[in-house]
Design a protein around this motif. Structure first.
Motif, PDB file in Angstrom:
ATOM      1  N   LEU A 111       0.810  -1.224   0.000  1.00  0.00           N
ATOM      2  CA  LEU A 111       0.000   0.000   0.000  1.00  0.00           C
ATOM      3  C   LEU A 111       0.844   1.274   0.000  1.00  0.00           C
ATOM      4  CD1 LEU A 111      -3.072  -0.351   2.394  1.00  0.00           C
ATOM      5  CD2 LEU A 111      -3.045   0.149  -0.048  1.00  0.00           C
ATOM      6  N   LEU A 112       2.141   1.106   0.297  1.00  0.00           N
ATOM      7  CA  LEU A 112       2.991   2.291   0.427  1.00  0.00           C
ATOM      8  C   LEU A 112       3.020   3.182  -0.821  1.00  0.00           C
ATOM      9  CD1 LEU A 112       4.796   3.949   2.232  1.00  0.00           C
ATOM     10  CD2 LEU A 112       6.676   2.374   1.756  1.00  0.00           C
ATOM     11  N   PRO A 113       3.192   2.590  -2.015  1.00  0.00           N
ATOM     12  CA  PRO A 113       3.186   3.436  -3.219  1.00  0.00           C
ATOM     13  C   PRO A 113       1.883   4.232  -3.374  1.00  0.00           C
ATOM     14  CG  PRO A 113       3.966   1.225  -3.744  1.00  0.00           C
ATOM     15  CD  PRO A 113       3.457   1.175  -2.331  1.00  0.00           C
ATOM     16  N   VAL A 114       0.772   3.645  -2.960  1.00  0.00           N
ATOM     17  CA  VAL A 114      -0.517   4.336  -3.034  1.00  0.00           C
ATOM     18  C   VAL A 114      -0.547   5.506  -2.039  1.00  0.00           C
ATOM     19  CG1 VAL A 114      -3.023   4.022  -2.849  1.00  0.00           C
ATOM     20  CG2 VAL A 114      -1.582   2.105  -3.575  1.00  0.00           C
ATOM     21  N   LEU A 115      -0.015   5.244  -0.836  1.00  0.00           N
ATOM     22  CA  LEU A 115      -0.041   6.277   0.212  1.00  0.00           C
ATOM     23  C   LEU A 115       0.758   7.514  -0.166  1.00  0.00           C
ATOM     24  CD1 LEU A 115       0.429   4.188   3.523  1.00  0.00           C
ATOM     25  CD2 LEU A 115      -1.673   5.162   2.611  1.00  0.00           C
ATOM     26  N   ILE A 116       1.876   7.305  -0.861  1.00  0.00           N
ATOM     27  CA  ILE A 116       2.759   8.446  -1.130  1.00  0.00           C
ATOM     28  C   ILE A 116       2.493   9.088  -2.488  1.00  0.00           C
ATOM     29  CG2 ILE A 116       4.630   7.629   0.361  1.00  0.00           C
ATOM     30  CD1 ILE A 116       6.038   6.564  -2.155  1.00  0.00           C
ATOM     31  N   SER A 117       1.701   8.414  -3.306  1.00  0.00           N
ATOM     32  CA  SER A 117       1.514   8.890  -4.672  1.00  0.00           C
ATOM     33  C   SER A 117       0.991  10.327  -4.718  1.00  0.00           C
ATOM     34  CB  SER A 117       0.579   7.910  -5.394  1.00  0.00           C
ATOM     35  OG  SER A 117      -0.321   8.605  -6.211  1.00  0.00           O
ATOM     36  N   GLY A 118       1.719  11.180  -5.441  1.00  0.00           N
ATOM     37  CA  GLY A 118       1.317  12.563  -5.645  1.00  0.00           C
ATOM     38  C   GLY A 118       1.628  13.491  -4.483  1.00  0.00           C
ATOM     39  N   ARG A 119       2.287  12.991  -3.453  1.00  0.00           N
ATOM     40  CA  ARG A 119       2.614  13.866  -2.310  1.00  0.00           C
ATOM     41  C   ARG A 119       4.007  14.466  -2.488  1.00  0.00           C
ATOM     42  NH1 ARG A 119      -1.170  12.876   1.722  1.00  0.00           N
ATOM     43  NH2 ARG A 119      -2.106  10.798   1.651  1.00  0.00           N
ATOM     44  N   PRO A 120       4.251  15.619  -1.851  1.00  0.00           N
ATOM     45  CA  PRO A 120       5.592  16.219  -1.944  1.00  0.00           C
ATOM     46  C   PRO A 120       6.686  15.292  -1.385  1.00  0.00           C
ATOM     47  CG  PRO A 120       4.093  17.611  -0.622  1.00  0.00           C
ATOM     48  CD  PRO A 120       3.308  16.448  -1.099  1.00  0.00           C
ATOM     49  N   GLU A 121       6.286  14.398  -0.471  1.00  0.00           N
ATOM     50  CA  GLU A 121       7.269  13.491   0.174  1.00  0.00           C
ATOM     51  C   GLU A 121       7.644  12.312  -0.711  1.00  0.00           C
ATOM     52  OE1 GLU A 121       4.465  14.543   1.514  1.00  0.00           O
ATOM     53  OE2 GLU A 121       4.942  15.588   3.391  1.00  0.00           O
ATOM     54  N   GLU A 122       6.924  12.111  -1.838  1.00  0.00           N
ATOM     55  CA  GLU A 122       7.065  10.884  -2.625  1.00  0.00           C
ATOM     56  C   GLU A 122       8.514  10.534  -2.996  1.00  0.00           C
ATOM     57  OE1 GLU A 122       4.392  10.657  -5.955  1.00  0.00           O
ATOM     58  OE2 GLU A 122       5.170   8.706  -6.590  1.00  0.00           O
ATOM     59  N   ALA A 123       9.255  11.510  -3.514  1.00  0.00           N
ATOM     60  CA  ALA A 123      10.617  11.240  -3.983  1.00  0.00           C
ATOM     61  C   ALA A 123      11.511  10.797  -2.825  1.00  0.00           C
ATOM     62  CB  ALA A 123      11.199  12.473  -4.662  1.00  0.00           C
ATOM     63  N   ALA A 124      11.406  11.489  -1.706  1.00  0.00           N
ATOM     64  CA  ALA A 124      12.241  11.153  -0.544  1.00  0.00           C
ATOM     65  C   ALA A 124      11.915   9.754  -0.032  1.00  0.00           C
ATOM     66  CB  ALA A 124      12.031  12.187   0.565  1.00  0.00           C
ATOM     67  N   VAL A 125      10.639   9.412  -0.035  1.00  0.00           N
ATOM     68  CA  VAL A 125      10.236   8.086   0.441  1.00  0.00           C
ATOM     69  C   VAL A 125      10.771   7.012  -0.497  1.00  0.00           C
ATOM     70  CG1 VAL A 125       8.285   6.569   0.956  1.00  0.00           C
ATOM     71  CG2 VAL A 125       8.184   8.965   1.626  1.00  0.00           C
ATOM     72  N   ARG A 126      10.686   7.263  -1.808  1.00  0.00           N
ATOM     73  CA  ARG A 126      11.187   6.277  -2.779  1.00  0.00           C
ATOM     74  C   ARG A 126      12.688   6.034  -2.599  1.00  0.00           C
ATOM     75  NH1 ARG A 126       7.611   4.315  -6.082  1.00  0.00           N
ATOM     76  NH2 ARG A 126       5.700   5.509  -6.450  1.00  0.00           N
ATOM     77  N   THR A 127      13.439   7.089  -2.364  1.00  0.00           N
ATOM     78  CA  THR A 127      14.881   6.950  -2.116  1.00  0.00           C
ATOM     79  C   THR A 127      15.118   6.081  -0.880  1.00  0.00           C
ATOM     80  OG1 THR A 127      15.110   9.179  -2.972  1.00  0.00           O
ATOM     81  CG2 THR A 127      17.023   8.273  -1.809  1.00  0.00           C
ATOM     82  N   PHE A 128      14.325   6.336   0.162  1.00  0.00           N
ATOM     83  CA  PHE A 128      14.468   5.581   1.404  1.00  0.00           C
ATOM     84  C   PHE A 128      14.125   4.096   1.189  1.00  0.00           C
ATOM     85  CE2 PHE A 128      12.857   3.943   5.476  1.00  0.00           C
ATOM     86  CZ  PHE A 128      13.967   4.182   6.272  1.00  0.00           C
ATOM     87  N   ILE A 129      13.064   3.837   0.422  1.00  0.00           N
ATOM     88  CA  ILE A 129      12.652   2.453   0.148  1.00  0.00           C
ATOM     89  C   ILE A 129      13.793   1.693  -0.533  1.00  0.00           C
ATOM     90  CG2 ILE A 129      11.087   0.998  -1.237  1.00  0.00           C
ATOM     91  CD1 ILE A 129       8.928   3.158  -0.842  1.00  0.00           C
ATOM     92  N   GLU A 130      14.410   2.318  -1.522  1.00  0.00           N
ATOM     93  CA  GLU A 130      15.502   1.675  -2.241  1.00  0.00           C
ATOM     94  C   GLU A 130      16.651   1.342  -1.309  1.00  0.00           C
ATOM     95  OE1 GLU A 130      15.458   0.315  -5.198  1.00  0.00           O
ATOM     96  OE2 GLU A 130      13.367   0.977  -5.105  1.00  0.00           O
ATOM     97  N   LYS A 131      16.942   2.253  -0.413  1.00  0.00           N
ATOM     98  CA  LYS A 131      18.051   2.069   0.532  1.00  0.00           C
ATOM     99  C   LYS A 131      17.749   0.889   1.470  1.00  0.00           C
ATOM    100  CE  LYS A 131      20.224   4.433   4.393  1.00  0.00           C
ATOM    101  NZ  LYS A 131      20.099   5.581   5.296  1.00  0.00           N
TER     102      LYS A 131
END
Ligand SMILES: [Zn+2]
Length: 377
Positions: free
Chosen positions: A75-95
């Motif tokens: 559900l995480l991608p759905v939660l962050i989709s379109g939010r200003p935080e999205e890019a930072a969260v994606r970087t964190f997920i990869e890490k």
């Protein structure tokens, strides 16, 4: 192997293993990891999604100040989709995805996380609760999302301090000395995790002892349709396939027409091929042997492929006691079979339920050739 179907049986029967070392029994219980608790649904603010969490401490429900979600949560991608935080969260997920799971959940591991920008709604108070991605939350256990109660859970406490999240005491200790941390200073030195004391800041449940509150809140949540009582097991089904040469071949074929086909009993056992090049490049060595890999489908007669993984070593070491019982030496001699079974039992005790293969061989080497009746094996 579907061992999860036996979780309860494995647990309750372990009480009958009276001769076993305590350490092994504790290991077994922890491996099964049974816990009784409540599954509670937190709706996502401004969205239609709902987050299911599992907790063994429903008495701390009023102390939730944030939620921690696993980086792998679907559900995480759905939660962050379109939010200003999205890019930072994606970087964190990869890490986080590159990190070892044992390391991620180790108690002394640095707790790391990032705010998703999304909020959950507290099912009772209606409060908006920030949702954070945290490296120590895994999808493997529970639901992959945790209600964080920093005042009463040490991991949540450390996370809250690091990221300046609120810490709310909902269980006062018996001596009444716990103090809410002020805005700028944290007077609470560690989470209070005991189940002794009295509930505070918990609406109609304030004043109850924690254990009583656990069942009262669980009942309330269930009655209001906000969740339900549940039993969770840490135990997972057992993947027995391995990508190595030495092992019992898995007697399955793959046919384009018939799908997965078991090797007929008349063709068993499957012998390991001797023309396997060991390249060290990874993967199953058996897939490098065309003479092994390519075969004929017993159902339709068309070309088929053999399974090239072999079984986990524990499969070998447990079946060969059975194989020896059926060996030529034992045929027609019931007493021989009994002796072997007895030998197996004592080995299991002596070797603390670990891999018994080498010890078993040692006994069998002499056991049958030199019968030693009643020598207290
Ligand atoms: Zn076929």
């Amino acid at each position: 192997m579907r061992i999860t179907a036996y979780a309860e049986e494995l647990l309750s029967e372990s009480d009958r293993l009276t001769g076993w070392p305590q350490r092994v029994l504790v290991m077994q219980k922890n491996w099964i990891g049974k816990s009784r608790g409540v599954e509670i649904v937190f709706p996502v603010a401004d969205r239609s999604e709902k987050l299911s969490i599992f907790t063994t401490r429903p008495d701390t429900l009023y102390g939730v100040t944030f939620m921690s979600i696993a980086a792998e949560h679907p559900l995480l991608p759905v939660l962050i989709s379109g939010r200003p935080e999205e890019a930072a969260v994606r970087t964190f997920i990869e890490k986080v995805k590159g990190q070892d799971k044992t390391v991620r959940t180790a108690l002394n591991q640095e707790k790391e996380g990032v705010f998703t920008g999304a909020h959950a709604i507290h099912p009772i108070t209606g409060e908006r609760i920030p949702i954070w991605v945290a490296n120590f939350v895994l999808m493997d256990y529970g639901t992959g999302i945790v209600m964080a109660v920093p005042a009463h859970d040490q991991r949540d406490f450390e996370f809250a301090r690091k990221y300046h999240l609120p810490i709310r005491i909902v269980i006062q200790n018996p001596s009444g000395t716990l103090t809410e941390p002020a805005e700028s200073t944290h007077r609470l030195a560690a989470a209070y995790t005991e189940e002794a004391g009295t509930l505070v800041n918990s609406g109609p449940f304030s004043g109850l002892p924690p254990l009583e509150a656990q069942s009262a809140i669980a009942r309330f949540v269930e009655e209001k349709g906000l969740g339900k009582e549940k039993i969770h097991y840490r135990l997972r089904d057992w993947g027995v396939s391995r990508q190595r040469y030495w092992g019992t071949p898995i007697p399955m074929l793959y046919c384009e027409r018939c799908g997965v086909v078991p090797v007929p009993e008349s063709d068993l056992p499957i012998a390991l091929p001797e023309d396997v090049p060991f390249t060290g490049k990874g993967g199953s060595p058996l897939s490098e042997s065309p003479s092994f890999l390519n075969t004929i489908c017993p159902k339709c007669g068309k070309p088929a492929r053999r399974e090239t993984d072999t079984m986990d070593t524990f499969v070998d070491s447990s079946w060969y006691l059975c194989a020896l019982l059926r060996s030529r030496q034992c045929r027609g001699d019931g007493r021989c079979a009994h002796r072997l079974l007895d030998a197996g039992r004592s080995i299991h005790r002596r070797h603390r339920a670990r891999d018994s293969a080498s010890a078993l061989l040692a006994v069998l080497d002499q056991g049958d050739a030199r019968p030693r009746p009643d020598q207290g094996r």
